[in-house]
Design a protein around this motif. Sequence first.
Motif, PDB file in Angstrom:
ATOM      1  N   TYR A 288       0.851  -1.182   0.000  1.00 28.78           N
ATOM      2  CA  TYR A 288       0.000   0.000   0.000  1.00 28.78           C
ATOM      3  C   TYR A 288       0.889   1.234   0.000  1.00 28.78           C
ATOM      4  CZ  TYR A 288      -3.426   3.411   1.550  1.00 28.78           C
ATOM      5  OH  TYR A 288      -4.224   4.506   1.647  1.00 28.78           O
ATOM      6  N   GLN A 289       0.700   2.092  -0.963  1.00 29.56           N
ATOM      7  CA  GLN A 289       1.484   3.303  -1.058  1.00 29.56           C
ATOM      8  C   GLN A 289       0.546   4.487  -1.217  1.00 29.56           C
ATOM      9  OE1 GLN A 289       3.886   2.628  -4.478  1.00 29.56           O
ATOM     10  NE2 GLN A 289       5.419   1.445  -3.376  1.00 29.56           N
ATOM     11  N   THR A 290       0.841   5.564  -0.512  1.00 30.35           N
ATOM     12  CA  THR A 290       0.046   6.760  -0.672  1.00 30.35           C
ATOM     13  C   THR A 290       0.994   7.925  -0.905  1.00 30.35           C
ATOM     14  OG1 THR A 290      -0.153   7.992   1.390  1.00 30.35           O
ATOM     15  CG2 THR A 290      -1.104   5.863   1.366  1.00 30.35           C
ATOM     16  N   ASN A 291       0.466   8.975  -1.430  1.00 28.80           N
ATOM     17  CA  ASN A 291       1.222  10.196  -1.595  1.00 28.80           C
ATOM     18  C   ASN A 291       0.650  11.180  -0.587  1.00 28.80           C
ATOM     19  OD1 ASN A 291       3.007  12.025  -2.511  1.00 28.80           O
ATOM     20  ND2 ASN A 291       2.047  12.347  -4.503  1.00 28.80           N
ATOM     21  N   ASN A 292       1.326  11.307   0.551  1.00 32.99           N
ATOM     22  CA  ASN A 292       0.854  12.150   1.630  1.00 32.99           C
ATOM     23  C   ASN A 292       0.938  13.607   1.195  1.00 32.99           C
ATOM     24  OD1 ASN A 292       0.264  13.421   3.988  1.00 32.99           O
ATOM     25  ND2 ASN A 292       1.741  12.309   5.228  1.00 32.99           N
ATOM     26  N   PHE A 293      -0.205  14.281   1.187  1.00 38.68           N
ATOM     27  CA  PHE A 293      -0.263  15.662   0.731  1.00 38.68           C
ATOM     28  C   PHE A 293       0.573  16.571   1.616  1.00 38.68           C
ATOM     29  CE2 PHE A 293      -2.484  19.804   0.248  1.00 38.68           C
ATOM     30  CZ  PHE A 293      -2.180  20.004  -1.076  1.00 38.68           C
ATOM     31  N   TYR A 294       0.571  16.319   2.916  1.00 41.53           N
ATOM     32  CA  TYR A 294       1.364  17.131   3.845  1.00 41.53           C
ATOM     33  C   TYR A 294       2.862  16.982   3.555  1.00 41.53           C
ATOM     34  CZ  TYR A 294       3.121  19.143   8.162  1.00 41.53           C
ATOM     35  OH  TYR A 294       3.785  19.916   9.062  1.00 41.53           O
ATOM     36  N   ALA A 295       3.311  15.765   3.273  1.00 41.58           N
ATOM     37  CA  ALA A 295       4.720  15.536   2.946  1.00 41.58           C
ATOM     38  C   ALA A 295       5.083  16.232   1.636  1.00 41.58           C
ATOM     39  CB  ALA A 295       5.004  14.043   2.855  1.00 41.58           C
ATOM     40  N   VAL A 296       4.178  16.232   0.676  1.00 39.87           N
ATOM     41  CA  VAL A 296       4.431  16.919  -0.591  1.00 39.87           C
ATOM     42  C   VAL A 296       4.587  18.413  -0.342  1.00 39.87           C
ATOM     43  CG1 VAL A 296       3.394  17.525  -2.817  1.00 39.87           C
ATOM     44  CG2 VAL A 296       3.266  15.188  -1.993  1.00 39.87           C
ATOM     45  N   LEU A 297       3.712  18.977   0.497  1.00 36.92           N
ATOM     46  CA  LEU A 297       3.814  20.403   0.811  1.00 36.92           C
ATOM     47  C   LEU A 297       5.125  20.726   1.527  1.00 36.92           C
ATOM     48  CD1 LEU A 297       0.175  21.238   1.940  1.00 36.92           C
ATOM     49  CD2 LEU A 297       1.300  21.842  -0.204  1.00 36.92           C
ATOM     50  N   GLU A 298       5.549  19.858   2.435  1.00 38.85           N
ATOM     51  CA  GLU A 298       6.820  20.068   3.132  1.00 38.85           C
ATOM     52  C   GLU A 298       7.996  20.042   2.159  1.00 38.85           C
ATOM     53  OE1 GLU A 298       7.164  17.163   6.217  1.00 38.85           O
ATOM     54  OE2 GLU A 298       6.371  18.532   7.727  1.00 38.85           O
ATOM     55  N   ARG A 299       8.018  19.061   1.243  1.00 33.52           N
ATOM     56  CA  ARG A 299       9.095  18.977   0.261  1.00 33.52           C
ATOM     57  C   ARG A 299       9.103  20.222  -0.636  1.00 33.52           C
ATOM     58  NH1 ARG A 299       7.520  13.396  -0.362  1.00 33.52           N
ATOM     59  NH2 ARG A 299       6.366  14.011  -2.211  1.00 33.52           N
ATOM     60  N   GLN A 300       7.923  20.667  -1.039  1.00 33.46           N
ATOM     61  CA  GLN A 300       7.841  21.840  -1.894  1.00 33.46           C
ATOM     62  C   GLN A 300       8.335  23.081  -1.162  1.00 33.46           C
ATOM     63  OE1 GLN A 300       7.035  21.740  -5.172  1.00 33.46           O
ATOM     64  NE2 GLN A 300       7.708  23.878  -5.193  1.00 33.46           N
ATOM     65  N   GLU A 301       7.973  23.212   0.118  1.00 36.79           N
ATOM     66  CA  GLU A 301       8.426  24.354   0.925  1.00 36.79           C
ATOM     67  C   GLU A 301       9.951  24.344   1.064  1.00 36.79           C
ATOM     68  OE1 GLU A 301       8.574  27.746   3.040  1.00 36.79           O
ATOM     69  OE2 GLU A 301       6.803  26.913   2.065  1.00 36.79           O
ATOM     70  N   LYS A 302      10.523  23.168   1.279  1.00 35.32           N
ATOM     71  CA  LYS A 302      11.978  23.049   1.413  1.00 35.32           C
ATOM     72  C   LYS A 302      12.659  23.435   0.102  1.00 35.32           C
ATOM     73  CE  LYS A 302      13.695  19.609   3.858  1.00 35.32           C
ATOM     74  NZ  LYS A 302      14.139  18.237   4.197  1.00 35.32           N
TER      75      LYS A 302
END
Length: 140
Positions: free
Chosen positions: A96-110
């Motif tokens: 099971y794999q998901t794309n965590n929206f919060y993690a995506v936002l953190e990576r984009q902010e970085k």
Amino acid sequence: MAYVPVPKDLTKVKTKVAFNLTKRQLVCFGGGALIGVPLFFLLRGPVGNSVAAMCMMLVMLPFFMLAMYEKHGQPLEKIVGNIIKVAVIRPKERPYQTNNFYAVLERQEKLDKEVYDIVHGNQKLAAPAVRKRRKDRAAG
């Protein structure tokens, strides 16, 4: 007065070509007859009529199944293809794999912060990986 039932969903109604059969059914029945009837006449002499008829039926059965069998709007070859994909081709374990929206936002902010630091010349604040890439480019 006679009543004729009309289905509400007309997408499931198939056009009939000849003998109240669809094109698919005509092609499959024709293919079955093209293979089964000569087989019957070839086997009739050596093995007898009843064995030849049974062999003819066994050879023609897949063609009839391809022509007539349909489940959930899918013909037999699509069903068999799906079964083969699930049982043989695809891996048995599917994690099971998901794309965590919060993690995506953190990576984009970085990344945004990194780009901002590079553009504005803050060498100390730039990420170490960026500094390493700069050194590699300067050396190479």
